[in-house]
Design an enzyme around this catalytic site. Structure first.
Site, mmCIF file in Angstrom:
data_model
loop_
_atom_site.group_PDB
_atom_site.id
_atom_site.type_symbol
_atom_site.label_atom_id
_atom_site.label_comp_id
_atom_site.label_asym_id
_atom_site.label_seq_id
_atom_site.Cartn_x
_atom_site.Cartn_y
_atom_site.Cartn_z
ATOM 1 N N GLU A 1 14.539 11.278 -2.245
ATOM 2 C CA GLU A 1 14.909 10.701 -3.541
ATOM 3 C C GLU A 1 14.347 11.452 -4.737
ATOM 4 O O GLU A 1 14.685 11.161 -5.874
ATOM 5 C CB GLU A 1 14.514 9.224 -3.630
ATOM 6 C CG GLU A 1 13.022 8.953 -3.647
ATOM 7 C CD GLU A 1 12.437 8.849 -2.261
ATOM 8 O OE1 GLU A 1 12.414 9.878 -1.570
ATOM 9 O OE2 GLU A 1 11.979 7.761 -1.885
ATOM 10 N N ASP B 1 11.449 7.196 0.874
ATOM 11 C CA ASP B 1 10.129 6.601 1.120
ATOM 12 C C ASP B 1 10.199 5.483 2.159
ATOM 13 O O ASP B 1 11.253 4.900 2.402
ATOM 14 C CB ASP B 1 9.540 6.052 -0.183
ATOM 15 C CG ASP B 1 9.156 7.172 -1.152
ATOM 16 O OD1 ASP B 1 8.893 8.294 -0.680
ATOM 17 O OD2 ASP B 1 9.144 6.927 -2.371
ATOM 18 N N ASP C 1 8.914 2.472 2.105
ATOM 19 C CA ASP C 1 8.845 1.076 1.682
ATOM 20 C C ASP C 1 10.253 0.480 1.567
ATOM 21 O O ASP C 1 11.248 1.117 1.909
ATOM 22 C CB ASP C 1 8.071 0.945 0.369
ATOM 23 C CG ASP C 1 8.691 1.783 -0.752
ATOM 24 O OD1 ASP C 1 9.802 2.321 -0.563
ATOM 25 O OD2 ASP C 1 8.057 1.904 -1.822
ATOM 26 N N GLU D 1 12.110 -0.242 -1.060
ATOM 27 C CA GLU D 1 12.983 0.475 -1.987
ATOM 28 C C GLU D 1 13.552 1.720 -1.308
ATOM 29 O O GLU D 1 14.739 2.033 -1.434
ATOM 30 C CB GLU D 1 12.217 0.879 -3.256
ATOM 31 C CG GLU D 1 11.831 -0.267 -4.158
ATOM 32 C CD GLU D 1 13.026 -0.940 -4.816
ATOM 33 O OE1 GLU D 1 14.013 -0.249 -5.126
ATOM 34 O OE2 GLU D 1 12.966 -2.170 -5.007
ATOM 35 N N TYR E 1 1.176 8.248 0.859
ATOM 36 C CA TYR E 1 2.073 7.454 0.011
ATOM 37 C C TYR E 1 1.282 6.465 -0.832
ATOM 38 O O TYR E 1 0.376 5.793 -0.332
ATOM 39 C CB TYR E 1 3.093 6.713 0.881
ATOM 40 C CG TYR E 1 4.219 6.099 0.095
ATOM 41 C CD1 TYR E 1 4.942 6.867 -0.820
ATOM 42 C CD2 TYR E 1 4.552 4.758 0.256
ATOM 43 C CE1 TYR E 1 5.972 6.299 -1.549
ATOM 44 C CE2 TYR E 1 5.590 4.189 -0.460
ATOM 45 C CZ TYR E 1 6.299 4.967 -1.364
ATOM 46 O OH TYR E 1 7.318 4.417 -2.098
ATOM 47 N N ARG F 1 2.225 3.766 -2.678
ATOM 48 C CA ARG F 1 2.608 2.350 -2.837
ATOM 49 C C ARG F 1 2.306 1.638 -1.525
ATOM 50 O O ARG F 1 3.105 1.649 -0.602
ATOM 51 C CB ARG F 1 4.083 2.221 -3.222
ATOM 52 C CG ARG F 1 4.357 2.719 -4.630
ATOM 53 C CD ARG F 1 5.758 2.407 -5.099
ATOM 54 N NE ARG F 1 5.981 2.924 -6.441
ATOM 55 C CZ ARG F 1 6.445 4.134 -6.725
ATOM 56 N NH1 ARG F 1 6.765 4.962 -5.750
ATOM 57 N NH2 ARG F 1 6.605 4.535 -7.972
ATOM 58 N N HIS G 1 1.030 0.875 7.792
ATOM 59 C CA HIS G 1 0.913 1.866 6.735
ATOM 60 C C HIS G 1 -0.555 2.227 6.564
ATOM 61 O O HIS G 1 -1.434 1.606 7.137
ATOM 62 C CB HIS G 1 1.463 1.315 5.421
ATOM 63 C CG HIS G 1 2.940 1.069 5.473
ATOM 64 N ND1 HIS G 1 3.636 0.544 4.419
ATOM 65 C CD2 HIS G 1 3.860 1.280 6.451
ATOM 66 C CE1 HIS G 1 4.915 0.442 4.734
ATOM 67 N NE2 HIS G 1 5.063 0.866 5.968
#
Length: 841
Positions: free
Chosen positions: A9, A82, A84, A86, A283, A285, A328
């Protein structure tokens, strides 16, 4: 053409990943989400199954077309957004919009952009996780329903152009309630007792573990200490330890970067994003404090190498948050051997903070010795106490100590050697007047901490939430340095008590989050009519529902239906029946007319009003001064506003007055307007002060040079110092001495700017009044008169023809509304509506 197409992205992420893969792979970016709900309609089937209507936005159509062409030529497409929710939704939208063949599509995830992680991900592909997709859809749809239905109600009932959001409105509520607590707080004075003693020739501080309510009591206590002998009544020494904090999650990184680096939440996330995309950190988030086995080994090796075996203590941390994803990892360096990285200054500072926190989490506890001393006097029964702390073994403190938000927290020092019954010397005993403090306003970091404690929002939502409520002008960062307050100090030295009056600053809100008047009015309206949406427990429960959807335990459409069946009827009822909310507060009566004096929110912001619309005479209005609010303004301050505009006299043959306007207070000099300095009270402006401002303005506006027959002026704007010539603004960077620019430098800056203006023109069809120019960030703009159309990065502006540009203008330029035909109707007499008197409590 490469056999494999990898889609991420972010362009920066694509660039890093491409370095790790061979010639059989090509990596391209989707530039974030390629599909979303439409901006001009609800886009959700509320009468059916709540199916969202996703569209590819116009600025992403070229990206989608390019990716579609590339995917058709590739043997395998790897969706590498990613890990997550989103990111999962982006992968799903790509699969749908590009019409990807499932047999030739694989989903891969990784939490760090390193060669081993990327290659491992390719070896272990998976399917798109539709539970994660549905959790993201649920959040997006619910937030759309709240925003799309509440905002029009605010336009009708409060003020046009307002908007509401689920997490944003709750965040505003927290800040507003804190502000009200501060406004309602009554400070009480008391006297704190401190003393300085001497043991073995070394001075140390002690305090009395109680306070006196009055000056009289404090003075009496000091008098009891005149001529007193002090000794050590008791002394205890205990071993203690300090343990390291866990490695960073998103919220703790935001909090600590604010405390230690003074970063805003959005800046922290921007810097972390770039470090992640460059392959330096994992990552960013995440709400997990877990470290992988590989990471623990990497940290251990570095600790052994850099500090030694006694400093190593590998440990696992577990997250208290029920919704946290333990699979994670926490935020950590991808390589612990890199104590720093080659990057921009602020990125480097953030990386070093992340490295220190992560490495410290795997280090030994610090070993301490804590000493408590109780000091007795022979003339009274009160006992002084002193606390000391000695570090016996540094452990993790060699690298890192977590910050805190408690402004009153005191650090313990080191005490001299003492034993019970030792007689102590006394330098002074002091009684200081102290005032109880109101609750502290939220900083960005403190707000993040509170939202996390309440279970509101998730790691990815904090930064955009805080930015949004500031952009909407519901919240602003305070700039007030506070005001001076006097306090008393009584000092017993050499058998005599001396009194001093000292001053301190109080009430500073600088850098803190302060609600605006519009923010308070909107909050009060929403709390009054939509209490469930603004309820902290409800907002946290929604997050738990999203977690249940993500884990496959809940059907997302059922959650939406359950929410909407209760929410929508309330919206309709409020839209039809609620009264307008303007935050009105009656302050008193005008002594001349007897009419009520009130403050409320008006069309152009907060204002004071004398009279009501029901009066025969039109009410009188005055704008509030900077720093005044609907909640805090007093009757006296409100009445002072009607003394403006105030005539000050004449200067240089022109009338001079001071007034307050939509954009703040100003001095009017003939036809010119000169703004007062920020926070300056217009009521205190004298003729002498007005002359200073006028002279300074004329000096600032005076030409400093003439070039090609046109004057050159200089000034300082929001982007720094500039020159103005021929309606052209020319930024002057720091390498120049702005106050002492030479003629040659002025000419060079103007000519350089002229050349830049020429160079940025890509096309110029003068006869059509159309041009295409280079813009910031590698983009281009089409300009025709007042019409400006921004082209995406993916469009080759140089290749555009006049026909294509005209078509884009026709397609994207705002359409002119047809003028409504005026109807001529006989004027009817209207009966005056009965008025309802407002009751005030």
């Amino acid at each position: 053409m490469a056999k494999n197409l990898v889609i991420v992205e972010s362009p920066a992420k694509a660039k890093t990943i491409e370095k790790f893969l061979g010639k059989d792979y090509t990596v391209h970016s989707s530039f974030g989400h390629i599909a979303d709900l439409p901006s001009k309609e609800l886009g959700v089937d509320v009468d059916g199954d709540f199916k969202p209507k996703y569209i590819v936005s116009s600025d992403k159509k070229a990206v989608v077309k390019k990716l579609k062409d590339l995917s058709k030529k590739a043997e395998m497409v790897w969706l590498a957004s990613d890990e997550d929710r989103e990111g999962e939704a982006i992968a799903w939208h790509l699969a749908e919009s590009l019409e990807l063949d499932k047999s030739r599509t694989k989903r891969i995830v990784f939490h760090e952009i390193t060669k081993p992680a990327i290659l491992k991900a390719i070896e272990n592909p998976r399917e798109i996780n539709y539970d994660l997709v549905n959790a993201q859809q649920a959040r997006r749809v619910l937030d759309r329903l709240v925003g799309y239905e509440l905002s029009p109600v605010l336009w009708r009932k409060v003020k046009g152009g307002l908007s509401a959001g689920r997490v944003q409105s709750v965040s505003v509520r927290l800040i507003v309630e804190r502000e009200r607590d501060i406004l309602n707080f009554e400070s009480k004075a008391s006297y704190r007792i401190d003393a300085e003693f001497i043991a073995n020739g070394k001075k140390f501080k002690a305090k009395l573990p109680k306070q006196f309510e009055s000056k009289k009591e404090a003075q009496a206590f000091l008098e009891n200490n005149i001529g007193a002998t002090f000794k050590v009544g008791d002394l205890t020494t205990k071993p203690a330890k300090k343990s390291p904090a866990p490695p960073f999650t998103t919220s703790t990184l935001q909090q600590e970067a604010a405390r230690k680096l003074y970063f805003s939440v959005s800046k922290t996330m921007n810097m972390a994003q770039r470090l992640y995309e460059a392959g330096h950190i994992t990552y960013m988030r995440t709400d997990s404090v877990n470290l992988s086995k590989q990471a623990q080994e990497g940290a251990k090796d570095e600790i052994l190498t850099a500090y030694g075996k006694e400093f190593s203590n590998p440990k696992n941390f577990t997250t208290k948050n029920k919704g946290a994803q333990e699979a994670h990892e926490a935020i950590r360096p991808t390589n612990f051997a890199n104590h720093t990285v080659e990057a921009e200054y602020d990125q480097k500072r953030l990386y070093e903070l992340i490295w220190k926190r992560a490495i410290a989490s795997q280090m030994s506890d610090a070993k301490l010795e804590r000493t408590n001393v109780r000091i007795e006097a022979d003339k009274h029964n009160e006992v002084f106490t002193a606390n000391g702390e000695v570090i016996k073994f540094e452990g993790f403190l060699k690298v890192y100590l977590e910050g805190h938000d408690d402004e009153d927290q005191e650090e313990d020092g080191i005490l001299p050697a003492m034993k019970v019954n030792d007689v102590l010397g006394n330098t002074f005993v002091k009684a200081t007047e102290r005032f109880t403090r109101p609750p502290s306003r939220f900083t960005e970091a403190a707000l993040v901490k509170k939202l996390e404690e309440l279970g509101i929002g998730r790691p990815s939502t904090y930064a955009p939430t805080i930015s949004t409520i500031q952009n909407r002008k519901y919240i602003e960062k305070g700039t007030d340095e506070g005001s001076e307050r006097s306090y008393a100090e009584l000092l017993l030295v050499d058998g005599a008590i001396k009194e001093k009056q000292l001053k301190e600053k109080t009430g500073s809100n600088k850098g803190k989050l302060v609600p605006t008047d519009i923010g308070m009015v909107v909050n009060d309206f929403l709390v009054a009519h939509f209490s469930s949406i603004l309820d902290y427990h409800f907002t946290a429960k929604v997050e738990q529902d999203f977690d249940a959807i993500a884990s496959g335990d809940e059907e997302w459409t059922k959650v939406m239906k359950s929410f909407y069946k209760d929410f929508h009827p309330v919206v309709e009822d409020v839209a039809q029946n609620a009264e307008r909310e303007v935050g009105e507060r009656v302050l008193g009566k005008d002594p001349e007319s007897g009419k009520p004096v009130s403050v409320r929110l008006g069309k152009f912001g907060p204002m004071v009003q004398i009279g009501t619309v029901e009066d025969e005479e039109k009410p009188r209005f005055a704008s509030l001064n900077p720093g005044q609010t609907l909640s805090s303004i007093t009757y006296e301050e409100a009445m002072d506003l009607f003394k403006l505009p105030k005539d000050l006299g004449e200067y240089k043959g022109e009338p001079v007055s001071v007034a307050n306007g939509r954009f703040g207070p100003y001095v009017k000099f003939g036809a010119k307007y000169v703004s007062l300095e920020k926070g300056e009270d217009p009521m205190g402006v004298t003729m002498e002060r007005a002359q200073e401002l006028i002279d300074a303005k004329e000096k600032a506006d005076a030409p400093i040079y003439e070039h090609d027959g046109l004057p050159v002026q200089k000034g300082v704007g929001r982007f720094g110092p500039y020159l103005k010539w021929n309606s052209m603004f020319i930024n002057v960077n720091k390498k120049y001495d702005f106050d002492n620019l030479s003629d040659e430098e002025i000419i060079f800056l103007i000519e350089e700017k002229k050349q830049k203006e020429i160079d940025k023109i890509v096309h110029n069809w003068e006869d059509k009044g159309i041009r295409v120019e280079k813009a910031r960030w590698g983009r281009h703009n089409i300009i025709k008169g007042k019409i400006k159309i921004e082209l995406p990065k993916t469009v080759d502006a140089a290749a555009l023809s006049l026909d294509e540009v005209e078509a884009l203008i026709e397609q994207k330029a705002p359409k002119k509304k047809a003028a409504a035909k005026r109807k001529t109707t006989a004027k009817k007499a209207t009966a005056k509506k009965p008025t309802r008197k407002k009751t005030t409590k």
